[in-house]
Design an enzyme around this catalytic site. Structure first.
Site, PDB file in Angstrom:
ATOM      1  N   GLU A 272      43.272  38.079  41.802  1.00 40.97           N
ATOM      2  CA  GLU A 272      42.936  37.661  43.085  1.00 40.97           C
ATOM      3  C   GLU A 272      43.768  37.412  44.076  1.00 40.97           C
ATOM      4  O   GLU A 272      43.684  37.464  45.234  1.00 40.97           O
ATOM      5  CB  GLU A 272      41.625  36.927  42.943  1.00 40.97           C
ATOM      6  CG  GLU A 272      40.527  37.125  43.707  1.00 40.97           C
ATOM      7  CD  GLU A 272      39.299  36.200  43.615  1.00 40.97           C
ATOM      8  OE1 GLU A 272      39.118  35.833  42.499  1.00 40.97           O
ATOM      9  OE2 GLU A 272      38.595  36.282  44.597  1.00 40.97           O
ATOM     10  N   HIS A 293      45.868  45.899  16.522  1.00 40.07           N
ATOM     11  CA  HIS A 293      44.945  46.972  15.871  1.00 40.07           C
ATOM     12  C   HIS A 293      44.453  48.016  16.763  1.00 40.07           C
ATOM     13  O   HIS A 293      43.827  48.731  16.188  1.00 40.07           O
ATOM     14  CB  HIS A 293      44.230  46.487  14.548  1.00 40.07           C
ATOM     15  CG  HIS A 293      44.856  45.601  13.704  1.00 40.07           C
ATOM     16  ND1 HIS A 293      45.521  45.893  12.776  1.00 40.07           N
ATOM     17  CD2 HIS A 293      44.988  44.090  13.782  1.00 40.07           C
ATOM     18  CE1 HIS A 293      46.050  44.736  12.153  1.00 40.07           C
ATOM     19  NE2 HIS A 293      45.989  43.741  12.803  1.00 40.07           N
ATOM     20  N   LYS A 407      31.239  41.535  48.698  1.00 39.23           N
ATOM     21  CA  LYS A 407      29.779  40.607  48.605  1.00 39.23           C
ATOM     22  C   LYS A 407      29.371  40.915  49.749  1.00 39.23           C
ATOM     23  O   LYS A 407      27.938  41.133  49.758  1.00 39.23           O
ATOM     24  CB  LYS A 407      30.689  39.130  48.745  1.00 39.23           C
ATOM     25  CG  LYS A 407      30.978  38.368  47.458  1.00 39.23           C
ATOM     26  CD  LYS A 407      31.475  36.995  47.700  1.00 39.23           C
ATOM     27  CE  LYS A 407      31.729  36.387  46.361  1.00 39.23           C
ATOM     28  NZ  LYS A 407      32.063  34.741  46.664  1.00 39.23           N
TER      29      LYS A 407
HETATM   30  O1  PA5 Z   1      38.646  32.672  43.697  1.00 41.69           O
HETATM   31  C1  PA5 Z   1      37.491  32.994  44.518  1.00 41.69           C
HETATM   32  O2  PA5 Z   1      37.506  32.660  45.590  1.00 41.69           O
HETATM   33  C2  PA5 Z   1      36.423  33.772  43.982  1.00 41.69           C
HETATM   34  O3  PA5 Z   1      36.714  34.260  42.555  1.00 41.69           O
HETATM   35  C3  PA5 Z   1      35.285  32.934  44.058  1.00 41.69           C
HETATM   36  O4  PA5 Z   1      35.324  31.904  43.043  1.00 41.69           O
HETATM   37  C4  PA5 Z   1      33.857  33.680  43.351  1.00 41.69           C
HETATM   38  O5  PA5 Z   1      33.945  34.643  44.218  1.00 41.69           O
HETATM   39  C5  PA5 Z   1      32.788  32.619  43.460  1.00 41.69           C
HETATM   40  O6  PA5 Z   1      32.578  32.122  44.573  1.00 41.69           O
HETATM   41  P1  PA5 Z   1      31.713  31.036  45.178  1.00 41.69           P
HETATM   42  O7  PA5 Z   1      32.273  29.915  44.510  1.00 41.69           O
HETATM   43  O8  PA5 Z   1      31.568  30.833  46.585  1.00 41.69           O
HETATM   44  O9  PA5 Z   1      30.332  31.221  44.565  1.00 41.69           O
END
Ligand code: PA5
Length: 418
Positions: A272, A293, A407
């Protein structure tokens, strides 16, 4: 301290990666004033950890331990992977561990999975920890509705006392819910992004409930940030050199199955943070020797765009050895007396040699032991190397436009304003 070993790259890279650009990016990161690095609050979490913060987390955890057989953690992405990583690596699974069992949900829209979690709870006493920085992640909110309803049905006016909310300080639906229902909430600081938040209450509260020594985690994290930066920068620079040399896929592998969830936390952190603007190393994970494996074939012999990073622990494992079965003949009979930890180390060496010979560069990362202190060190090591690696490739480590696009689309498809 964490060690990085690049000897498995010598056949692939003409020079040892130059650390100067990485040092420049680290200085920029520590300064934290440029627009692309303003979410660098995670760098300061270990040094600002205090007895007061520690007590607040531990006191809440003790309340859960005193009245619950289960803690249900409701969160997605960065809001649950770090806690799961720590719990799977460090939790005491012995029969005399009387801590509540921790269940994870809120990361899926599968009704089967949610029903399964409800069944696991049965008639047992439970508490909830809902974790969302934005407070608006759909999977998390959907699951929270289900489990809060269950809690209300079971505990009536006392239900709110069993809800622990961990959310951003900037408002949002969960903050509002906490304020309006007299629920005290743990803060996720505004300059700490979801995937960099494991050393806030996001990860520390579940760890404390599981009986993990959170002060040792924070000490490991602090010491690594103070004295371990060269190892992290070496890893970051080596990854980018390999990427430029055409190695576009990284497989993070360990020979300890308890590390598998930490590898998934790593996958999110790097995927990410780096995968944007049409570039980025694709992070994937393997669990060895199990995956030798299955995926071993591809790694040894498939497309040569892969490099590996092995994470190992210096401390020896338990002395468990293979017993002898007098009636057994063949190779099995010759295994009698061999220790598993020795065979696991030999397997690592055999795999490393075979994969390097097959054209797969190898980076090795070694932590001293499987412990809360080492877990904290690994978190700092990977967060630092991830941020610098992304910056070296010219992207901001701290945004996630692709995740936001998903989202927003989901909410739009459902006809709901976010
Ligand atoms: O790293 C990030 O920002 C995302 O992976 C969030 O952690 C994830 O989408 C969850 O978001 P939130 O904590 O707002 O629910």
């Amino acid at each position: 301290m964490i060690k990085t070993d690049l000897s498995g790259l010598s056949a692939f890279l003409p020079d040892i990666p130059d650390l100067k650009p990485a040092r420049r990016e680290l200085a920029r990161l520590r300064k934290g004033t440029d627009a692309d690095v303003q979410f660098s609050g995670w760098l300061r979490l270990p040094e600002t950890w205090s007895p007061k913060l520690s007590s607040a987390v531990k006191d809440a955890a003790e309340r859960v331990c005193s009245n619950s057989s289960f803690l249900v953690i409701i969160g997605a992405g960065g809001s649950f992977l770090g806690a799961k990583a720590a719990l799977d690596l460090l939790s005491d699974r012995t029969a005399n561990n009387v801590r509540p069992e921790v269940l994870f949900i809120g990361n899926t829209l599968s009704s089967t999975e949610i029903e399964h979690t409800i069944e696991r709870l049965g008639e047992h006493d439970f508490s909830l920890n809902v974790i969302s920085k934005s407070g608006s992640t759909l999977e998390t909110l959907a699951a929270f509705h289900v489990f809060f309803k269950l809690l209300k049905a079971k505990y009536g006016s006392q239900a709110e006392k069993r809800v622990y909310i961990t959310t951003g300080t900037e408002g949002g639906p969960l903050r509002k819910f906490a304020d309006e229902n007299g629920i005290s909430a743990f803060d996720i600081p505004s300059d700490v992004g979801g995937r960099f938040s494991v050393l806030t209450a996001v990860g520390l509260f579940p760890m404390a409930v599981a009986g993990i020594d959170i002060d040792a985690v924070m000490t490991g994290a602090r010491e690594e940030l103070l004295s371990g930066e060269d190892a992290a920068l070496t890893y970051a620079a080596a990854r980018q050199s390999l990427y430029k040399a055409g190695k576009k896929i990284e497989i993070l592998a360990s020979f300890e199955p308890a590390f598998d969830s930490t590898a998934l936390w790593w996958r999110q952190l790097f995927g990410e943070s780096e995968g944007k603007a049409g570039r980025g190393i694709f992070p994937s994970t393997c669990s060895f020797t199990s995956d030798l494996h299955s995926m071993g074939q591809y790694i040894q012999d498939g497309e040569r765009s892969v490099f590996e990073t092995f994470v190992s622990f210096a401390e020896r494992g338990s002395p468990l050895a293979i017993p002898s079965i007098p009636e057994m003949t063949g190779p099995g009979a010759k295994l009698a007396g061999r220790r598993f930890d020795e065979m696991n180390s030999l397997a690592l060496k055999a795999v490393a040699d075979a994969h390097i010979a097959g054209g797969v560069p190898l980076i090795r990362i070694e932590a001293p032991e499987i412990s809360p202190h080492s877990f904290g060190s690994l978190v700092s090591f990977f967060e630092l190397s991830c941020a610098v690696s992304a910056m070296l490739s010219g992207v901001s480590p701290f945004d996630q436009p692709g995740v936001e696009a998903y989202k927003n689309n989901l909410y739009r498809t459902l006809g709901i304003d976010r």
